[in-house]
Design a protein around this motif. Structure first.
Motif, PDB file in Angstrom:
ATOM      1  N   ILE A 132       0.828  -1.203   0.000  1.00 40.56           N
ATOM      2  CA  ILE A 132       0.000   0.000   0.000  1.00 40.56           C
ATOM      3  C   ILE A 132       0.864   1.255   0.000  1.00 40.56           C
ATOM      4  CG2 ILE A 132      -1.654   1.338   1.375  1.00 40.56           C
ATOM      5  CD1 ILE A 132      -2.860  -1.293   2.303  1.00 40.56           C
ATOM      6  N   GLY A 133       1.900   1.258   0.848  1.00 41.78           N
ATOM      7  CA  GLY A 133       2.723   2.450   0.961  1.00 41.78           C
ATOM      8  C   GLY A 133       3.762   2.599  -0.129  1.00 41.78           C
ATOM      9  N   TRP A 134       3.958   1.551  -0.953  1.00 42.11           N
ATOM     10  CA  TRP A 134       5.012   1.604  -1.967  1.00 42.11           C
ATOM     11  C   TRP A 134       4.738   2.673  -3.015  1.00 42.11           C
ATOM     12  CZ3 TRP A 134       8.916  -2.147  -1.464  1.00 42.11           C
ATOM     13  CH2 TRP A 134       9.934  -2.064  -2.410  1.00 42.11           C
ATOM     14  N   HIS A 135       3.466   2.928  -3.292  1.00 42.16           N
ATOM     15  CA  HIS A 135       3.103   3.871  -4.348  1.00 42.16           C
ATOM     16  C   HIS A 135       3.049   5.313  -3.866  1.00 42.16           C
ATOM     17  CE1 HIS A 135       2.217   0.545  -7.050  1.00 42.16           C
ATOM     18  NE2 HIS A 135       1.537  -0.021  -6.074  1.00 42.16           N
ATOM     19  N   GLY A 136       3.391   5.554  -2.618  1.00 43.64           N
ATOM     20  CA  GLY A 136       3.409   6.922  -2.128  1.00 43.64           C
ATOM     21  C   GLY A 136       2.396   7.115  -1.013  1.00 43.64           C
ATOM     22  N   PRO A 137       2.269   8.346  -0.507  1.00 42.24           N
ATOM     23  CA  PRO A 137       1.360   8.621   0.607  1.00 42.24           C
ATOM     24  C   PRO A 137      -0.091   8.389   0.215  1.00 42.24           C
ATOM     25  CG  PRO A 137       2.233  10.665  -0.312  1.00 42.24           C
ATOM     26  CD  PRO A 137       2.997   9.546  -0.948  1.00 42.24           C
ATOM     27  N   LEU A 138      -0.911   8.111   1.219  1.00 39.64           N
ATOM     28  CA  LEU A 138      -2.314   7.829   0.973  1.00 39.64           C
ATOM     29  C   LEU A 138      -3.084   9.087   0.571  1.00 39.64           C
ATOM     30  CD1 LEU A 138      -3.058   5.412   3.957  1.00 39.64           C
ATOM     31  CD2 LEU A 138      -2.492   4.828   1.595  1.00 39.64           C
ATOM     32  N   ARG A 139      -2.629  10.238   0.984  1.00 40.47           N
ATOM     33  CA  ARG A 139      -3.272  11.484   0.589  1.00 40.47           C
ATOM     34  C   ARG A 139      -2.212  12.540   0.333  1.00 40.47           C
ATOM     35  NH1 ARG A 139      -4.386  11.191   6.194  1.00 40.47           N
ATOM     36  NH2 ARG A 139      -3.378  12.829   7.406  1.00 40.47           N
ATOM     37  N   ARG A 140      -2.598  13.545  -0.428  1.00 39.00           N
ATOM     38  CA  ARG A 140      -1.659  14.592  -0.804  1.00 39.00           C
ATOM     39  C   ARG A 140      -1.273  15.429   0.405  1.00 39.00           C
ATOM     40  NH1 ARG A 140      -3.712  17.910  -5.875  1.00 39.00           N
ATOM     41  NH2 ARG A 140      -1.672  18.850  -5.456  1.00 39.00           N
ATOM     42  N   ARG A 141       0.006  15.775   0.474  1.00 37.74           N
ATOM     43  CA  ARG A 141       0.517  16.611   1.556  1.00 37.74           C
ATOM     44  C   ARG A 141       1.438  17.667   0.982  1.00 37.74           C
ATOM     45  NH1 ARG A 141       0.413  11.439   3.347  1.00 37.74           N
ATOM     46  NH2 ARG A 141      -0.556  11.010   5.352  1.00 37.74           N
ATOM     47  N   GLN A 142       1.567  18.731   1.713  1.00 34.54           N
ATOM     48  CA  GLN A 142       2.481  19.782   1.300  1.00 34.54           C
ATOM     49  C   GLN A 142       3.910  19.331   1.550  1.00 34.54           C
ATOM     50  OE1 GLN A 142       1.861  23.476   3.274  1.00 34.54           O
ATOM     51  NE2 GLN A 142       3.328  24.613   2.038  1.00 34.54           N
ATOM     52  N   ALA A 143       4.783  19.572   0.586  1.00 33.45           N
ATOM     53  CA  ALA A 143       6.185  19.178   0.736  1.00 33.45           C
ATOM     54  C   ALA A 143       6.815  19.952   1.891  1.00 33.45           C
ATOM     55  CB  ALA A 143       6.950  19.452  -0.557  1.00 33.45           C
ATOM     56  N   ARG A 144       7.549  19.236   2.744  1.00 30.17           N
ATOM     57  CA  ARG A 144       8.163  19.853   3.916  1.00 30.17           C
ATOM     58  C   ARG A 144       9.546  20.423   3.641  1.00 30.17           C
ATOM     59  NH1 ARG A 144       5.640  18.358   8.748  1.00 30.17           N
ATOM     60  NH2 ARG A 144       3.977  16.833   8.499  1.00 30.17           N
ATOM     61  N   GLY A 145      10.076  20.184   2.448  1.00 29.43           N
ATOM     62  CA  GLY A 145      11.412  20.681   2.144  1.00 29.43           C
ATOM     63  C   GLY A 145      12.490  19.760   2.690  1.00 29.43           C
ATOM     64  N   ARG A 146      13.692  20.245   2.707  1.00 29.74           N
ATOM     65  CA  ARG A 146      14.826  19.433   3.164  1.00 29.74           C
ATOM     66  C   ARG A 146      14.784  19.238   4.677  1.00 29.74           C
ATOM     67  NH1 ARG A 146      20.393  21.342   0.603  1.00 29.74           N
ATOM     68  NH2 ARG A 146      20.917  19.346   1.561  1.00 29.74           N
TER      69      ARG A 146
END
Length: 217
Positions: A132-146
């Protein structure tokens, strides 16, 4: 093959390979093979992603409005009724997950350590979560940066210290497969907790909570 080799630049792959090696020689070949499979999968996936160039994500700075919750328009809040419905739905899903996790921890904790039912139950659940987690997060999130340099160095120090301590304790045992409380490994220290069914169930519940936290992030 080239993709897998490119993926070996990731430090986590080497960490998993080391875990697979030392787990195998310490008398747990099944766990070692599982770690090896995960390491190979991560290496292949990392190499595949490195060979692709995803387009730059559009954001508010590019004139594209942020996506809002279901029922919202152009980032505007959803109506009050829809918001309450979504809140009830999330609460119901959360309650279902908590009850299911408690039942799973209770059943799996009742089995003897390293038995086939316990091993199969953990492997199956772990495989499902990884897929389930291999394809990415379950919902869209704002990028946190470095990541912050201080936090990264602190975690690296903890992992390196823990790895060296575990390796030293393993090598100072009477043999690779013989536990020693004079030089205990982490698994040796957890033996008293995991000796009984309640302890195993509590550890499994904590494992599930940590896994859910990581999947949500």
């Amino acid at each position: 093959m080239v993709r897998a080799l490119a993926g070996f630049r990731e430090p986590v792959v080497w960490i998993l390979l080391a875990i697979a090696f030392f787990t195998s020689i310490s008398g747990k070949p099944v766990d070692g093979v599982l770690m090896l499979i995960v390491a190979a999968g991560l290496a292949w996936d990392s190499g595949r992603r490195a060979r692709q160039r995803p387009p730059a994500p559009a954001g508010p700075a590019d004139g594209v409005p942020e996506a809002g919750p279901p029922g919202s328009v152009a980032g505007r809040p959803a109506p009050g009724g829809a918001s309450r419905t979504n809140g009830r739905r999330r609460l119901l899903v959360l309650a279902t997950l908590v009850i299911g996790a408690a039942a799973y921890a209770g059943v799996m904790g009742s089995f003897i350590r390293y038995s086939w039912p316990a091993t199969a139950g953990i492997i199956i659940l772990g495989t499902v979560v990884v897929l389930i987690g291999w394809h990415g997060p379950l919902r869209r999130r704002q990028a946190r940066g470095r990541l912050a340099a201080a936090g990264t160095l602190a975690w690296v120090a903890v992992l390196v210290f823990g790895g060296l301590w575990e390796l030293a304790a393993l090598l100072l045992q009477p043999s690779i497969t013989t536990d020693s409380y004079a030089h205990p490994t982490i698994s040796t220290l957890t033996d008293p907790v995991l000796a009984g069914s309640p302890g195993r169930s509590l550890v499994l519940a904590a494992w599930l909570a940590l896994g859910w936290y990581l999947v949500e992030r």
